[in-house]
Motif scaffolding. Structure first.
Motif, PDB file in Angstrom:
ATOM      1  N   ALA A  45       0.853  -1.187   0.000  1.00  0.00           N
ATOM      2  CA  ALA A  45       0.000   0.000   0.000  1.00  0.00           C
ATOM      3  C   ALA A  45       0.887   1.235   0.000  1.00  0.00           C
ATOM      4  O   ALA A  45       0.627   2.211  -0.701  1.00  0.00           O
ATOM      5  N   HIS A  46       1.957   1.160   0.746  1.00  0.00           N
ATOM      6  CA  HIS A  46       2.868   2.292   0.802  1.00  0.00           C
ATOM      7  C   HIS A  46       3.565   2.527  -0.535  1.00  0.00           C
ATOM      8  O   HIS A  46       3.634   3.647  -1.022  1.00  0.00           O
ATOM      9  N   TYR A  47       4.074   1.450  -1.139  1.00  0.00           N
ATOM     10  CA  TYR A  47       4.694   1.582  -2.462  1.00  0.00           C
ATOM     11  C   TYR A  47       3.728   2.285  -3.402  1.00  0.00           C
ATOM     12  O   TYR A  47       4.082   3.223  -4.110  1.00  0.00           O
ATOM     13  N   ALA A  48       2.529   1.749  -3.431  1.00  0.00           N
ATOM     14  CA  ALA A  48       1.541   2.215  -4.401  1.00  0.00           C
ATOM     15  C   ALA A  48       1.255   3.689  -4.206  1.00  0.00           C
ATOM     16  O   ALA A  48       1.266   4.471  -5.161  1.00  0.00           O
ATOM     17  N   GLN A  49       1.053   4.052  -2.975  1.00  0.00           N
ATOM     18  CA  GLN A  49       0.718   5.443  -2.687  1.00  0.00           C
ATOM     19  C   GLN A  49       1.888   6.354  -3.041  1.00  0.00           C
ATOM     20  O   GLN A  49       1.712   7.394  -3.673  1.00  0.00           O
ATOM     21  N   ALA A  50       3.072   5.947  -2.636  1.00  0.00           N
ATOM     22  CA  ALA A  50       4.257   6.779  -2.874  1.00  0.00           C
ATOM     23  C   ALA A  50       4.551   6.923  -4.364  1.00  0.00           C
ATOM     24  O   ALA A  50       4.808   8.017  -4.865  1.00  0.00           O
ATOM     25  N   LEU A  51       4.507   5.801  -5.055  1.00  0.00           N
ATOM     26  CA  LEU A  51       4.771   5.830  -6.494  1.00  0.00           C
ATOM     27  C   LEU A  51       3.728   6.692  -7.197  1.00  0.00           C
ATOM     28  O   LEU A  51       4.042   7.515  -8.058  1.00  0.00           O
ATOM     29  N   ASP A  52       2.498   6.485  -6.812  1.00  0.00           N
ATOM     30  CA  ASP A  52       1.425   7.225  -7.460  1.00  0.00           C
ATOM     31  C   ASP A  52       1.585   8.723  -7.224  1.00  0.00           C
ATOM     32  O   ASP A  52       1.358   9.532  -8.115  1.00  0.00           O
ATOM     33  N   ALA A  53       2.002   9.065  -6.021  1.00  0.00           N
ATOM     34  CA  ALA A  53       2.150  10.475  -5.680  1.00  0.00           C
ATOM     35  C   ALA A  53       3.167  11.159  -6.583  1.00  0.00           C
ATOM     36  O   ALA A  53       3.075  12.352  -6.838  1.00  0.00           O
ATOM     37  N   SER A  54       4.134  10.416  -7.058  1.00  0.00           N
ATOM     38  CA  SER A  54       5.124  11.053  -7.924  1.00  0.00           C
ATOM     39  C   SER A  54       4.850  10.737  -9.391  1.00  0.00           C
ATOM     40  O   SER A  54       5.710  10.912 -10.244  1.00  0.00           O
ATOM     41  N   GLY A  55       3.664  10.251  -9.653  1.00  0.00           N
ATOM     42  CA  GLY A  55       3.282  10.040 -11.042  1.00  0.00           C
ATOM     43  C   GLY A  55       3.793   8.754 -11.647  1.00  0.00           C
ATOM     44  O   GLY A  55       3.797   8.589 -12.856  1.00  0.00           O
TER      45      GLY A  55
END
Lengths: 358, 358
Positions: free
Chosen positions: B146-156
């Motif tokens: 969940a953290h990977y996904a959120q972090a990656l998504d946040a930076s596009g």
DNA sequence: TTGAAAGCGCTAACAC
DNA sequence: GTGTTAGCGCTTTCAA
């Protein structure tokens, strides 16, 4: 997820971390990289802020400013080749042990793609590039590699050639490889000791340094056992399971003037084994076969394959170890790694079919 | 070669190219990247100067200024696993086709290393990260992803899960996988159709999503054929050749209350095959065995292995294809890839030993 | 100990 | 068309 792949969104920067921690960017930077003394209290505040913001440094900015990450690159023909995969794993493991990032590139044996990849690695600032696998050593090759070496060296990076020759001893590259000739001589000797006299070498690839060395070792062993040069029979079908399958099939149709086959590598051995079985013959009773490399599944072939063990992962590890050691002594240095035979069940004396019909 | 690995030397910059060509840096930049109209004559001069100087752009500076290279990362357990290697090759091929750079990382199944690698990829500005392989789906896993996904998504950037579940459908990640349950049901059905009723599943890994699905398919097939739940016999020995070898050996010592074994993947099948042979039994006459994945050398096993073909390279290609398509529709999307049985020679009706003692 | 400021090499406005 | 200029995010002198 409205996430446009073409426009990378802004990331958290060190400035925001600094602001949140109530310090300057400089202090934040120092606290984060920890290479400069910072009072524990401030340090903790900065770290805290970074964690809260889920900050990760921008590697590009960092590299640009000087503190670039050390990156190594391995270039192989294909990752799905068990041998290359092992070498790559060795490089990656040794690199990781030293905190280096490792990139692996596949070229599909295309010099063009190889050049592009090396270029790419230069752009990315790789400090170590490792080219793996035999090649046909022509002028184009020599020129290409000389250029890589010079360019890489000019920017302070290192080039290592694994299993392929340096175009010129003076060139700033180092080579690490197996002694193909010795390995081939040994396993051919093994076949000869078992009584074989008509051994075909399957998988020649004229011009390819690795294969040529294997062929040379094969011929040398034949000569050592008092066989004339015309005892040699090499089929230049190239490498790979498909090549071995086809070439062996054809050979079997033409002639049975041989009692053993020395496959250029384990994959062609796999193909040869299948072709032999398809022809209704048995290994090793009717024909013996040996391979080269001892890939992980060689012992699961039918029968388990007698082959030459080339410690592939160690080759990869050695490449980075040697490149990173002795900054001064590396130029033109040449390292040979030992190999040995692993005896399994694909070899029997010729004529065993009559003696022991299984 | 006096080449200090710790202090990268200065490289040729675009400024020098510009000077040599007698133009401004801006013009040089435009001529080089070719995205802006520049008169052919000047363009030629710049290119010439760049070639003379053997200039390569600094990827870090370029990335920082906006024109970053598109980079994808694949994360696998190990590159030497034939299955993972194929997936990685698929990703790399598809990425290369689109002009993306591809980095592969190996974690050795260590969540810690996985996290570090993902972090690294965030720092490097990867726009696509692909996590491959089944996992044990516990709270730690869910939180991590969940953290990977959120972090990656946040930076596009985009996250794709290959063969592992999304912790939550709402999460900005997409999953691409094989229908493990269907594949397992099909091959179990194949064994059942051949007449087997006591089939052991070798290679369970409780908690691992991929294996659990295979076990579920196995149980489902048993049930469909009217067998009670206690007809199932799963040995939780985990994956890998060594595990298969050991577990099969032990099983053979304890009991022979089975006529077939369904190995969790082809590598455990390889180990099982060897253990069975070591026990003096024949496949398929005494016991049938099937595997999973159809790795490239499965047809070279003894006997050639009947198994479930999971198009691994296609999995890799699909992962990048889907991730790069439809920027909007990707969230939580779930793609299933089909599999099919490939019949070779490791299955025979039970009791074939008497019927056809070979 | 900490902050201000000067770049690292490149691209992208924005003039000319 | 082409040059000038202002950053991109970070590290690192250099002062304070």
């Amino acid at each position: 997820m409205d996430n446009d792949m073409d426009e990378p969104r802004r990331r958290v920067t060190i400035r925001e971390v600094a602001e949140r921690a109530g310090v300057s960017m400089a202090t934040a930077s120092r606290a984060l990289s920890g290479n400069h003394p910072v009072p524990p209290a401030t340090r903790a505040r900065v770290l805290r802020a970074a964690r809260d913001l889920d900050y990760v440094a921008n590697a590009h900015a960092r590299a640009l400013a000087g503190g670039g990450r050390k990156m190594a690159a391995v270039v192989v023909r294909q990752v799905t080749s068990p041998f290359y995969a092992q070498v790559a794993e060795g490089v990656e493991a040794e690199a990781a042990d030293r905190g280096w990032l490792c990139v692996v590139g596949a070229t599909g044996a295309d010099p063009q793609r190889e050049m592009e990849f090396v270029q790419l690695m230069r752009e990315e600032g790789a400090r170590l590039v490792i080219l793996v696998g035999g090649v046909v050593e022509d002028d184009a090759y020599r020129e290409r590699v000389a250029h890589y070496a010079q360019a890489l060296d000019a920017s302070g990076a290192r080039l290592v050639l694994c299993g392929r020759p340096a175009p010129d001893p003076e060139i700033p590259a180092l080579v690490v490889e197996f002694d193909n000739e010795a390995g081939a001589r040994a396993i051919t000797g093994h076949l000869l000791s078992a009584g074989h006299r008509r051994i075909v070498f399957l998988g020649g690839l004229p011009g390819n340094t690795a294969l040529d060395a294997r062929v040379a070792g094969y011929r040398a062993a034949l000569a050592e056992h008092g066989l004339g040069p015309d005892a040699a029979h090499v089929v230049d079908c190239g490498l790979g399971r498909a090549a071995g399958l086809r070439a062996m099939g054809e050979l079997l149709k033409e002639t049975r003037e041989f009692t053993a086959v020395f496959a250029g590598d384990d994959m062609v051995a796999a193909g040869a084994l299948r072709a032999i079985a398809d022809a209704g013959l048995r290994v090793p009773e009717d024909v013996s076969v040996v391979g080269y490399n001892d890939i992980p599944l060689a012992e699961d072939f039918n029968p388990p394959l007698t082959t030459v063990r080339t410690p592939a992962e160690e080759l990869g590890r050695a490449a980075v170890r040697i490149a990173l050691r002795d900054p001064g002594s590396a130029a033109g240095s040449h390292h040979l790694l030992g190999t040995h035979i692993v005896v399994r069940r694909s070899v029997a004396p010729p004529g065993a079919a009559q003696a022991a019909p299984s």
